[in-house]
Design an enzyme around this catalytic site. Structure first.
Site, PDB file in Angstrom:
ATOM      1  N   GLY A  33      32.573  35.337  59.476  1.00 58.21           N
ATOM      2  CA  GLY A  33      32.136  36.000  58.619  1.00 58.21           C
ATOM      3  C   GLY A  33      30.621  35.751  59.197  1.00 58.21           C
ATOM      4  O   GLY A  33      30.374  34.576  60.013  1.00 58.21           O
ATOM      5  N   GLY A  86      33.578  33.744  53.676  1.00 58.85           N
ATOM      6  CA  GLY A  86      32.984  34.730  52.642  1.00 58.85           C
ATOM      7  C   GLY A  86      34.049  35.384  52.087  1.00 58.85           C
ATOM      8  O   GLY A  86      34.657  35.032  51.863  1.00 58.85           O
ATOM      9  N   ASP A  88      33.746  39.740  50.732  1.00 62.95           N
ATOM     10  CA  ASP A  88      32.521  40.940  51.455  1.00 62.95           C
ATOM     11  C   ASP A  88      32.325  40.754  49.560  1.00 62.95           C
ATOM     12  O   ASP A  88      31.980  42.235  49.417  1.00 62.95           O
ATOM     13  CB  ASP A  88      33.902  42.418  51.994  1.00 62.95           C
ATOM     14  CG  ASP A  88      33.840  41.865  52.975  1.00 62.95           C
ATOM     15  OD1 ASP A  88      33.777  42.293  53.295  1.00 62.95           O
ATOM     16  OD2 ASP A  88      35.061  41.487  53.520  1.00 62.95           O
ATOM     17  N   GLY A 101      35.446  42.373  58.512  1.00 61.63           N
ATOM     18  CA  GLY A 101      35.491  41.729  59.132  1.00 61.63           C
ATOM     19  C   GLY A 101      36.857  41.797  60.094  1.00 61.63           C
ATOM     20  O   GLY A 101      37.211  40.933  61.170  1.00 61.63           O
ATOM     21  N   GLU A 107      42.442  34.297  56.944  1.00 61.52           N
ATOM     22  CA  GLU A 107      41.573  33.698  56.364  1.00 61.52           C
ATOM     23  C   GLU A 107      43.178  33.676  55.060  1.00 61.52           C
ATOM     24  O   GLU A 107      42.820  32.703  54.047  1.00 61.52           O
ATOM     25  CB  GLU A 107      41.010  35.265  56.143  1.00 61.52           C
ATOM     26  CG  GLU A 107      40.010  34.677  57.200  1.00 61.52           C
ATOM     27  CD  GLU A 107      39.147  35.725  56.440  1.00 61.52           C
ATOM     28  OE1 GLU A 107      38.046  35.918  57.339  1.00 61.52           O
ATOM     29  OE2 GLU A 107      38.767  36.943  55.836  1.00 61.52           O
ATOM     30  N   LYS A 125      27.662  40.888  46.908  1.00 61.71           N
ATOM     31  CA  LYS A 125      28.738  40.514  47.323  1.00 61.71           C
ATOM     32  C   LYS A 125      29.012  40.534  45.811  1.00 61.71           C
ATOM     33  O   LYS A 125      30.670  40.902  46.159  1.00 61.71           O
ATOM     34  CB  LYS A 125      28.954  39.215  47.829  1.00 61.71           C
ATOM     35  CG  LYS A 125      28.588  39.158  49.461  1.00 61.71           C
ATOM     36  CD  LYS A 125      29.093  41.178  50.194  1.00 61.71           C
ATOM     37  CE  LYS A 125      28.317  40.178  51.482  1.00 61.71           C
ATOM     38  NZ  LYS A 125      29.290  39.217  52.255  1.00 61.71           N
TER      39      LYS A 125
HETATM   40  C1  5RP Z   1      36.402  38.557  57.729  1.00 65.85           C
HETATM   41  C2  5RP Z   1      36.541  38.884  55.977  1.00 65.85           C
HETATM   42  C3  5RP Z   1      34.409  38.139  55.865  1.00 65.85           C
HETATM   43  O1  5RP Z   1      35.018  36.772  55.092  1.00 65.85           O
HETATM   44  C4  5RP Z   1      33.852  39.182  54.806  1.00 65.85           C
HETATM   45  O2  5RP Z   1      33.682  39.958  55.870  1.00 65.85           O
HETATM   46  C5  5RP Z   1      32.651  38.649  54.898  1.00 65.85           C
HETATM   47  O3  5RP Z   1      31.383  38.531  56.034  1.00 65.85           O
HETATM   48  P1  5RP Z   1      30.138  38.367  56.211  1.00 65.85           P
HETATM   49  O4  5RP Z   1      29.807  36.906  55.718  1.00 65.85           O
HETATM   50  O5  5RP Z   1      29.791  38.481  57.474  1.00 65.85           O
HETATM   51  O6  5RP Z   1      29.756  39.224  55.339  1.00 65.85           O
HETATM   52  O7  5RP Z   1      36.858  38.216  55.189  1.00 65.85           O
HETATM   53  O8  5RP Z   1      37.486  39.628  57.494  1.00 65.85           O
END
Ligand code: 5RP
Length: 224
Positions: A33, A86, A88, A101, A107, A125
């Protein structure tokens, strides 16, 4: 005069804070991410501390290679010392929604396979309760409609993520309208639906440390 920081500055700040958790001889797992991308760009500074690195996505692997790291298959490494990723959404109890993502399956494998999991994010977040962000679920393609019908029983509104394939060749359903009162229970239940590969709730294996960047700096949050 008050100068407001933009979201990217906060992401960079939280990535800088995460660097301090990477100790000598570290077997490191890297998430996916835009927040993690800031961290990957800082990693060359501490390359001598990292014994080996495993990746949660093709995207992260490419960026690591660009920064001079050789990515090792998890099967060669065993338990990792540290996984950094990271999210969401994150609660004060360190339960997460991930998969915006689409990298949630690898993950979750890395998170479960690590002695310590640090989640890094900017303040947007941090939530009281999970579910405002649509919950990603990776599914085997032929099970997409079946899983969607099962999800409707939970009052969720499943939306197929168009023109998207995961690194594992599967599909994603994003579930809107869920009010996730008991994240561990919902994660366990949704995991039981045949065809579900991975649920984007990270609660059974939550983060051990949550680093949140805001205007003031970076706050370190531990489970309550
Ligand atoms: C990808 C994820 C990412 O960790 C999540 O989407 C956060 O992304 P960003 O740092 O771009 O906000 O779970 O699968």
């Amino acid at each position: 005069r008050l100068i407001m920081m933009d979201q990217n500055e906060k992401k960079l700040n939280v990535a800088k804070a995460a660097i301090h958790y990477i100790h000598n001889d570290c077997l490191l797992g890297m998430g996916t991410g835009s927040t993690i991308n800031f961290l990957i760009d800082l990693l060359p500074e501490i390359k001598n501390k990292i014994t080996a690195v495993a990746s949660s996505s093709v995207q992260t692997e490419n960026l690591l290679k660009k920064n001079g790291f050789e990515v090792r298959p998890l099967n060669q490494l065993g338990m990792l010392d540290l996984y950094i990723d990271g999210a969401d959404e994150a609660t004060g109890n360190l339960h997460l929604i991930k998969g915006g993502g689409g990298a949630l399956t690898r993950e979750k494998i890395l998170a479960e396979n690590s002695n310590k999991f640090i989640c890094i994010a900017d303040e947007t977040k941090l939530v009281k309760r999970l579910g405002n962000f649509p919950l990603p679920i990776e599914v085997i393609p032929m099970a997409r409609s079946f899983v969607s019908r099962e999800i409707i029983k939970y009052q969720g509104k499943p939306v197929y993520r168009e023109n998207f394939k995961t690194d594992n060749g599967n599909e994603i359903i994003d579930i809107y309208n869920l009010d996730i009162i008991d994240p561990i229970k919902l994660e366990n239940e949704l995991n039981q639906i045949p065809g579900v590969v991975t649920v984007g709730i990270f609660a059974r294996r939550r983060a051990d440390v949550l680093l949140i960047a805001d205007e003031q700096g970076v706050e370190e949050i531990y489970p309550q």
